[in-house]
Scaffold this motif. Sequence first.
Motif, PDB file in Angstrom:
ATOM      1  N   ARG A  54      10.384  41.933 -53.288  1.00 45.69           N
ATOM      2  CA  ARG A  54      11.283  40.770 -53.318  1.00 45.69           C
ATOM      3  C   ARG A  54      11.876  40.614 -54.714  1.00 45.69           C
ATOM      4  O   ARG A  54      11.295  41.067 -55.712  1.00 45.69           O
ATOM      5  CB  ARG A  54      10.492  39.494 -52.979  1.00 45.69           C
ATOM      6  N   ARG A  68      11.968  37.943 -56.406  1.00 46.99           N
ATOM      7  CA  ARG A  68      11.098  37.097 -57.236  1.00 46.99           C
ATOM      8  C   ARG A  68      10.116  37.958 -58.037  1.00 46.99           C
ATOM      9  O   ARG A  68       9.779  37.644 -59.178  1.00 46.99           O
ATOM     10  CB  ARG A  68      10.374  36.058 -56.372  1.00 46.99           C
ATOM     11  N   GLU A 101      13.036  31.598 -57.484  1.00 46.71           N
ATOM     12  CA  GLU A 101      13.310  32.182 -58.807  1.00 46.71           C
ATOM     13  C   GLU A 101      12.697  31.316 -59.903  1.00 46.71           C
ATOM     14  O   GLU A 101      12.195  31.809 -60.907  1.00 46.71           O
ATOM     15  CB  GLU A 101      14.818  32.440 -59.015  1.00 46.71           C
ATOM     16  N   ILE A 119      23.176  32.011 -62.235  1.00 47.47           N
ATOM     17  CA  ILE A 119      23.178  32.480 -60.837  1.00 47.47           C
ATOM     18  C   ILE A 119      24.623  32.739 -60.387  1.00 47.47           C
ATOM     19  O   ILE A 119      25.507  31.883 -60.551  1.00 47.47           O
ATOM     20  CB  ILE A 119      22.513  31.448 -59.898  1.00 47.47           C
ATOM     21  N   ASP A 146      21.154  36.330 -62.359  1.00 40.31           N
ATOM     22  CA  ASP A 146      20.561  36.336 -61.027  1.00 40.31           C
ATOM     23  C   ASP A 146      21.678  36.684 -60.039  1.00 40.31           C
ATOM     24  O   ASP A 146      22.524  35.843 -59.708  1.00 40.31           O
ATOM     25  CB  ASP A 146      19.950  34.965 -60.718  1.00 40.31           C
ATOM     26  N   ALA A 163      21.000  37.790 -56.986  1.00 39.53           N
ATOM     27  CA  ALA A 163      20.296  37.913 -55.695  1.00 39.53           C
ATOM     28  C   ALA A 163      21.295  37.897 -54.543  1.00 39.53           C
ATOM     29  O   ALA A 163      21.139  38.622 -53.566  1.00 39.53           O
ATOM     30  CB  ALA A 163      19.282  36.782 -55.543  1.00 39.53           C
ATOM     31  N   CYS A 177      19.015  41.016 -54.557  1.00 37.27           N
ATOM     32  CA  CYS A 177      18.336  41.125 -53.263  1.00 37.27           C
ATOM     33  C   CYS A 177      19.106  42.143 -52.435  1.00 37.27           C
ATOM     34  O   CYS A 177      20.243  41.858 -52.023  1.00 37.27           O
ATOM     35  CB  CYS A 177      18.374  39.801 -52.508  1.00 37.27           C
ATOM     36  N   LYS A 230      19.887  41.158 -48.603  1.00 35.03           N
ATOM     37  CA  LYS A 230      20.894  40.141 -48.258  1.00 35.03           C
ATOM     38  C   LYS A 230      22.231  40.795 -47.923  1.00 35.03           C
ATOM     39  O   LYS A 230      23.098  40.180 -47.330  1.00 35.03           O
ATOM     40  CB  LYS A 230      21.070  39.157 -49.413  1.00 35.03           C
TER      41      LYS A 230
END
Length: 394
Positions: free
Chosen positions: A40, A42, A70, A111, A137, A139, A161, A164
């Motif tokens: 993951r 994280r 996060e 982010i 980030d 993600a 990620c 995703k």
Amino acid sequence: MLFARRLSIWPTLPLNVHFRNDSGWLPFPLNDGGCRIFSRARHAIWHACRTLGLGSRDVVLVPAYHHGCEIEALIQAGVKIRYYELNELLEPDVKSLEQQLTSDVSVLYLIHYLGFPQDAKRWRQWCNENDLLLFEDAAQAFLSEIDGQPVGTFGHAGVFCLYKTYGIPDGGAVVTIVPPGRPTSELQWGGWRVFKRHVNWVAERSALIGSVHLFIKPFTKLLRRKKNHNPYKEFEMGDPFSPPLALTTKLLPKLVDETTAARRRENYQFLLDEHRLLVPRPFQTLPQGASPFAFPIESNDADAVLKKLRRYGIEGLLFWRNAHPSLPAEKFPFSMAFRNRVFAVPVHQELTTSELLQISEAVHKSIIGNHTIPIANDSYSSNPKNNRPLHSTR
Ligand SMILES: Cc1ncc(COP(=O)(O)O)c(C=O)c1O
């Protein structure tokens, strides 16, 4: 509607993927020798903190609008966090940042929301001027670029990620100026989770299976909730040394495709042309390098609209409703408004034209009668009763 294909924001896994050859294309960060992949994102964040040498004396400036896991990963890595507010374009609010800027601040955590790149060059420069590290980030922004340069390459660390964007069951990648070690925990195969993604693929194509899926899902969700009442369970760290599932590693090279970001943009633009007035301001213009994760819609009554959308087979997602418990929510009304009022519908690369039409029509039918007032409204954002629409707080 009696039968409807079930369309969710998560990309599904085509049944024939096992027979495909590797695509031969490796996007950033997979083409970077220092890239490490964990189960993951994280876990990737936790490791990045370690290799950047961050610890209990370091403060990380984090946005009030976040997933929560996060933030948990940063806390578990031992750093202190301090929240900043965002402006009406979901960019870090400079005034809010500068108010927090004490000598123990080491990192700005940025982010890239929904695959829309932040102005990372500007924030890297701001970090350089203030002697901070920049943590990107991404993600939700795997495959997104700024002027042809991938997001995640502007900072000192970037996390992504992978699941995703593609229908694999897990995968969180990281690049840092000092690469972490490789994950060391026991490798899992992932057969059951791959099977579930295949079922989702079938439910996207067959109205019969889609309707059965839509009918059963709330019951399985309820069962899971009954077993576990913890609203913060989704933030839990798990084992930071977990590798991606064996099937994730095997299938990802067969799924990556040079056209993915462009197809997501095309799908997003289609929905934007139809429903621009429902979209929150930061997402009303699609930047050239974006790889949209989903199509955001703002509503005074997101729950009611989501319920209606399900009747037409659309499984929208009201993401990030619960902030991390460390957030003093009342101090961040603007971010909290996003949590309560913005949900998303699918734009992933596997959608066909008729599926996009299904989404567009469902949005149209579900929103009629749900008048929407934009978040980016000064009197609204300064109102602490942020989860109510503006007209009912006057
Ligand atoms: C902004 C952001 N960062 C980090 C993560 C962590 O991802 P993972 O669930 O893979 O740990 C998420 C997950 O949704 C996220 O939305």
